[in-house]
Each structure stands twice: as C-alpha cells, then as structure tokens.
Design a protein around this motif. Structure first.
Motif, PDB file in Angstrom:
ATOM      1  N   GLY A 174       0.834  -1.266   0.076  1.00  0.00           N
ATOM      2  CA  GLY A 174       0.062  -0.008  -0.061  1.00  0.00           C
ATOM      3  C   GLY A 174       0.861   1.226  -0.073  1.00  0.00           C
ATOM      4  N   VAL A 175       0.227   2.334   0.248  1.00  0.00           N
ATOM      5  CA  VAL A 175       0.918   3.591   0.162  1.00  0.00           C
ATOM      6  C   VAL A 175       0.208   4.430   1.337  1.00  0.00           C
ATOM      7  N   ASP A 176       1.097   5.231   2.137  1.00  0.00           N
ATOM      8  CA  ASP A 176       0.608   6.092   3.024  1.00  0.00           C
ATOM      9  C   ASP A 176       0.333   7.476   2.501  1.00  0.00           C
ATOM     10  N   THR A 177      -0.783   7.644   2.054  1.00  0.00           N
ATOM     11  CA  THR A 177      -1.450   8.822   1.428  1.00  0.00           C
ATOM     12  C   THR A 177      -1.308  10.165   2.508  1.00  0.00           C
ATOM     13  N   THR A 178      -1.062   9.951   3.682  1.00  0.00           N
ATOM     14  CA  THR A 178      -0.883  11.110   4.707  1.00  0.00           C
ATOM     15  C   THR A 178       0.443  11.930   4.328  1.00  0.00           C
ATOM     16  N   ILE A 179       1.285  10.972   3.899  1.00  0.00           N
ATOM     17  CA  ILE A 179       2.695  11.459   3.415  1.00  0.00           C
ATOM     18  C   ILE A 179       2.818  11.652   1.945  1.00  0.00           C
ATOM     19  N   PHE A 180       2.516  10.741   1.140  1.00  0.00           N
ATOM     20  CA  PHE A 180       2.635  10.627  -0.157  1.00  0.00           C
ATOM     21  C   PHE A 180       1.285  11.214  -0.925  1.00  0.00           C
ATOM     22  N   HIS A 181       1.333  12.418  -1.316  1.00  0.00           N
ATOM     23  CA  HIS A 181       0.236  12.990  -1.829  1.00  0.00           C
ATOM     24  C   HIS A 181       0.728  14.287  -2.538  1.00  0.00           C
ATOM     25  N   PRO A 182      -0.224  14.928  -3.524  1.00  0.00           N
ATOM     26  CA  PRO A 182       0.452  15.853  -4.380  1.00  0.00           C
ATOM     27  C   PRO A 182       0.578  17.215  -3.391  1.00  0.00           C
ATOM     28  N   TYR A 183       1.674  17.842  -3.672  1.00  0.00           N
ATOM     29  CA  TYR A 183       1.959  19.191  -2.720  1.00  0.00           C
ATOM     30  C   TYR A 183       1.532  20.111  -3.502  1.00  0.00           C
ATOM     31  N   PRO A 184       0.892  21.298  -3.122  1.00  0.00           N
ATOM     32  CA  PRO A 184       0.444  22.494  -3.990  1.00  0.00           C
ATOM     33  C   PRO A 184       1.484  23.318  -4.859  1.00  0.00           C
ATOM     34  N   SER A 185       2.656  23.308  -4.137  1.00  0.00           N
ATOM     35  CA  SER A 185       3.860  23.872  -4.763  1.00  0.00           C
ATOM     36  C   SER A 185       5.197  23.392  -4.912  1.00  0.00           C
ATOM     37  N   SER A 186       5.848  23.639  -5.901  1.00  0.00           N
ATOM     38  CA  SER A 186       7.180  23.046  -6.257  1.00  0.00           C
ATOM     39  C   SER A 186       8.231  24.086  -5.847  1.00  0.00           C
ATOM     40  N   ASN A 187       8.168  25.390  -5.140  1.00  0.00           N
ATOM     41  CA  ASN A 187       8.937  26.403  -5.273  1.00  0.00           C
ATOM     42  C   ASN A 187       9.962  26.071  -4.256  1.00  0.00           C
ATOM     43  N   GLU A 188       9.370  25.344  -3.032  1.00  0.00           N
ATOM     44  CA  GLU A 188      10.216  24.811  -2.117  1.00  0.00           C
ATOM     45  C   GLU A 188      11.618  24.006  -2.577  1.00  0.00           C
ATOM     46  N   ILE A 189      11.079  23.066  -3.236  1.00  0.00           N
ATOM     47  CA  ILE A 189      12.172  22.258  -3.740  1.00  0.00           C
ATOM     48  C   ILE A 189      12.935  22.904  -4.858  1.00  0.00           C
ATOM     49  N   ILE A 190      12.619  23.659  -5.634  1.00  0.00           N
ATOM     50  CA  ILE A 190      13.110  24.453  -6.708  1.00  0.00           C
ATOM     51  C   ILE A 190      14.212  25.478  -6.019  1.00  0.00           C
ATOM     52  N   SER A 270       7.046  17.399  -6.738  1.00  0.00           N
ATOM     53  CA  SER A 270       7.715  18.670  -7.383  1.00  0.00           C
ATOM     54  C   SER A 270       8.142  18.166  -8.786  1.00  0.00           C
ATOM     55  N   SER A 271       8.317  16.924  -9.303  1.00  0.00           N
ATOM     56  CA  SER A 271       8.871  16.300 -10.382  1.00  0.00           C
ATOM     57  C   SER A 271       7.912  16.198 -11.608  1.00  0.00           C
ATOM     58  N   ASP A 272       8.203  16.372 -12.742  1.00  0.00           N
ATOM     59  CA  ASP A 272       7.206  15.990 -13.846  1.00  0.00           C
ATOM     60  C   ASP A 272       7.097  14.674 -14.199  1.00  0.00           C
ATOM     61  N   ILE A 273       8.394  13.969 -13.858  1.00  0.00           N
ATOM     62  CA  ILE A 273       8.337  12.416 -14.134  1.00  0.00           C
ATOM     63  C   ILE A 273       9.247  11.849 -13.169  1.00  0.00           C
ATOM     64  N   PHE A 274       9.018  10.511 -12.930  1.00  0.00           N
ATOM     65  CA  PHE A 274       9.728   9.713 -11.788  1.00  0.00           C
ATOM     66  C   PHE A 274      10.233   8.594 -12.635  1.00  0.00           C
ATOM     67  N   VAL A 275      11.658   8.525 -12.851  1.00  0.00           N
ATOM     68  CA  VAL A 275      12.126   7.372 -13.705  1.00  0.00           C
ATOM     69  C   VAL A 275      12.829   6.411 -12.888  1.00  0.00           C
ATOM     70  N   PHE A 276      12.412   5.108 -13.218  1.00  0.00           N
ATOM     71  CA  PHE A 276      12.703   3.917 -12.312  1.00  0.00           C
ATOM     72  C   PHE A 276      13.263   2.823 -13.225  1.00  0.00           C
ATOM     73  N   PRO A 277      14.693   2.780 -13.548  1.00  0.00           N
ATOM     74  CA  PRO A 277      15.159   1.424 -14.257  1.00  0.00           C
ATOM     75  C   PRO A 277      15.355   0.173 -13.762  1.00  0.00           C
ATOM     76  N   SER A 278      14.932   0.017 -12.419  1.00  0.00           N
ATOM     77  CA  SER A 278      15.281  -1.354 -11.849  1.00  0.00           C
ATOM     78  C   SER A 278      14.323  -2.460 -12.523  1.00  0.00           C
ATOM     79  N   GLU A 279      15.264  -3.527 -12.603  1.00  0.00           N
ATOM     80  CA  GLU A 279      14.465  -4.686 -13.255  1.00  0.00           C
ATOM     81  C   GLU A 279      14.086  -5.659 -11.995  1.00  0.00           C
ATOM     82  N   THR A 280      14.318  -5.736 -10.932  1.00  0.00           N
ATOM     83  CA  THR A 280      14.513  -6.644  -9.751  1.00  0.00           C
ATOM     84  C   THR A 280      13.486  -6.533  -8.575  1.00  0.00           C
ATOM     85  N   GLU A 281      12.666  -5.495  -9.019  1.00  0.00           N
ATOM     86  CA  GLU A 281      11.539  -5.376  -8.076  1.00  0.00           C
ATOM     87  C   GLU A 281      10.446  -6.518  -7.972  1.00  0.00           C
ATOM     88  N   THR A 282      10.087  -6.830  -6.684  1.00  0.00           N
ATOM     89  CA  THR A 282       9.200  -7.861  -6.719  1.00  0.00           C
ATOM     90  C   THR A 282       7.737  -6.890  -6.360  1.00  0.00           C
TER      91      THR A 282
END
Length: 381
Positions: A174-190, A270-282
C-alpha cells in the motif's frame, strides 16, 4: 492475535522490507494485536526495546548494508515460549529466518512467510550467476514448510509458481497517502536545489547495481541536447554505485543522499516524471508512492513494477535496460502537457485506492484463515 515476526532487516534500515514491516507493526499496535520482532542489531550498543528483540550481527561482506545475524537460539526459544504466538511470520530466508523456521517446527506453531526480494536477479548484477541453481534449491527447501507464502505481485507469483513453489498468495503493498500526496507548490524544492531548468525528473532508491541506476546516466545523456538543457535530475538515495554515477554524470543533476520521507514526497511531487530503471523489484513501493504524489512514472517493463503502472494511463513501461526506450517515453510525456496532466490525475486516483490499512487487514484475514484451517486439521487428525 499474537504474531511473531522473524526478519533479517528491520527499522531503522532503509529498504522496502524494513519499511513494510515497520508499518505493519505500527498497524498491529493501533489495532490492539500483540507482536514481537526478532531482528538484527544495527550497532554494537543497540539493545532490545519493547517488542523488538535484537540479535548480534555483522555486515555481509558482499553487501555492506545487509547484516548477517547470529541469533541466540536458546534466548529466542525462551522469548517464543514466553510470548506463545498464534503464528510465526518469516520475512527473510537467512539466519534469523532459519531460526524462526526451526522454532516453529519444534513447537508446532503455524508458520507463514513473505517473499520480498528477487535474489536470483541480484546475482546477475554481482557476477555470481554460478550460484543460481544452489540459491533456488535452498529457497525451495526453505519455503517448502510454509503454510502460506505471501508474494507482492502477480509477476512474482507466476515466477515462483513456475519454480514449483506451493501455498502462494498475493499480498500487495500500500501507500501512506498522509505523506505521499500532491503538494500544492514546487517552489520549496526549486529554491532548495537551485533549479533553473523547466522540468524536474527524479529517482528514489538505493544507488546499487541491482537497481540498474547507471542506466539513468545513459538516459540523461541520450536525450536530445535541446531537451537536456531543460531538465534537472534529482537523484535521491545512497549506495555503492553513487561514486561511479557522480564521476560519470555531473551535468544538470543533484545527488541529495538519503532524505526523510516527507521531503522525498515533496521532491517527487515537484517532479514532472519519476524515472525507475530497476528490473529486480518484486513490487516497487517507491513507484506507488510516486503515483500517489501525482507524478507519472517511466519504468522498466519488468518485475512487480509492471503490475503497478498502467501503460499510457499512469505512466510508460519501457524495454528493460534500453536507454532509447526510456528517452522516447520521457520525450513523449514532456512534449505533451495535456497528456501529462491527465497522467497525473490518473496516478492520484489509482494510488489513493491502495491503502496500507486495507493491505494489513487482508494479511490478518489470511492469518485467521490459516489458523482456522490448522485447527480443523488437528481436530480430524
């Protein structure tokens, strides 16, 4: 219910197994079930605390971040006799897992396991393929007594089924949506990473050969020069491949090291794309977490990840280890703002339905079914 968990990795380790078990024990606390965890000591001074019983350990020579434990079997037996668990759950097939297997058989306690790591694929990245047959022989022997072996994805189920493993059951993550959710602005990361480029691409995970992270550098360099200038990469994590990556790839990239989960969530959001090259994930927990932040994923069409990404709906699946396939997918998403927006919305809708609470309830329900079956068999024996 009283659950005894045997694992060769646990918090504060930073990996999918440790984090999943950490969340599970928190859920057990909140739902008033009892548990104990038998796991390795991370430091010499670390002591057992609460329901966590730490066993002495040392770093695994081939993989320093993994520890080999030397469990005190007599002490562990005393712990189990005192706790009297209804069920034993083994999360890893190594020294502590072996202790759990031995104790469950000795005291006739129902025993289940979960399959988290594709060790077979790991051997390829560490040039140890000669050990493949021996590894599978051992894995088959180890898992054979389990009343249920929980696997995180249909891909892993099919792989183990072909190998002749029995009592398999899919238990997704599953995923913890209290932490992983859309944040309103990317200014802090930029601002924090001084990003001037138009697009942000990110990766989160161990920087290690089995994650195929060196492909990221090839992808970045093979994008058209006009697009390269517009992209800033954020590489989150640490590991044995970091030094090589930093040496080969310095243009338009920031290596952040390990970050707290809240900061990871903001960065990926804040990212436009998440890139994940791993082939070994269960499974691929970080991929689901990225989707929950509203970030489309471009990933290898391999392992459990391909059961998470819906092609063209929440991201793109690429030919494994093929940098051209990845660059093509990245270009197609970055060059179509309307489609990118649709991918983001689809990702959020999908991920919000994958709650950890539901996954843990499913696991407890499976435990109860196993205990009921065991009682029936004992009655008819």
């Amino acid at each position: 219910m009283k659950v005894a968990i045997f694992t060769d990795t646990f918090l504060p380790d930073v990996n999918g197994v440790a984090k999943t078990l950490g969340r599970f024990t928190k859920f057990l606390d909140q739902s008033h079930h009892s548990y104990i965890v038998i796991s390795p000591k991370q430091t010499k001074n670390e002591i057992s605390a609460g329901q966590i019983y730490r066993q002495s350990s040392f770093p695994f020579p081939l993989y320093k971040d993994c520890r080999i434990s030397v469990p005190n079997t007599l002490h562990v037996k005393d712990i189990i006799k005192s706790f009297q668990p209804d069920i034993i759950h083994i999360a890893t097939p190594f020294s502590i897992g072996l202790a759990g297997l031995h104790i469950a058989k000795k005291y006739n306690i129902p025993i289940v396991g979960s399959y988290h790591t594709d060790f077979d694929h790991y051997l390829k990245y560490y040039h140890l393929t000669l050990l493949t047959k021996a590894l599978w022989r051992y894995m088959e022997w180890f898992h054979q007594p389990l009343l249920r072996l929980f696997v995180p994805s249909a891909v892993t189920y099919q792989q183990l089924d072909r190998k002749g493993f029995s009592n398999l059951q899919i238990w997704q993550r599953g995923v913890d949506t209290t932490i992983f959710h859309p944040y309103p602005s990317s200014n802090e990361i930029i601002k924090k990473y001084q990003i001037k480029e138009q697009f942000i691409l990110s990766y989160v995970g161990r920087l290690a050969p089995e994650k195929n992270v060196e492909l990221l550098a090839r992808i970045a360099k093979q994008l058209p020069p006009s697009l390269q200038k517009k992209i800033h990469w954020l590489i989150v994590g640490d590991g044995p491949s970091k030094a090589t990556l930093q040496k080969e790839w310095q243009q338009n990239v920031t290596y952040t090291g390990f970050l707290p989960q809240e900061e990871v969530a903001k960065l990926v959001s804040s990212s436009d794309i998440f890139v994940f090259p791993s082939e070994t994930e269960t499974f691929g927990n970080v991929v689901l977490e990225a989707l929950a932040t509203g970030t489309p994923v471009v990933a290898a069409n391999a392992g459990g990840v391909k059961n998470i990404i819906q092609e063209g709906f929440t991201g793109k699946l690429c030919e494994a280890d093929n940098s051209h396939s990845f660059t093509k997918a990245i270009q197609s998403i970055l060059q179509d703002a309307e489609w990118r927006k649709q991918l983001e919305e689809n990702a959020i809708r999908y991920a919000q339905k994958q709650r950890w609470e539901d996954r843990f309830q499913e696991l407890l329900h499976a435990y109860q079914n196993i205990l009921d079956e065991t009682k029936k068999q004992q009655k008819h024996a």
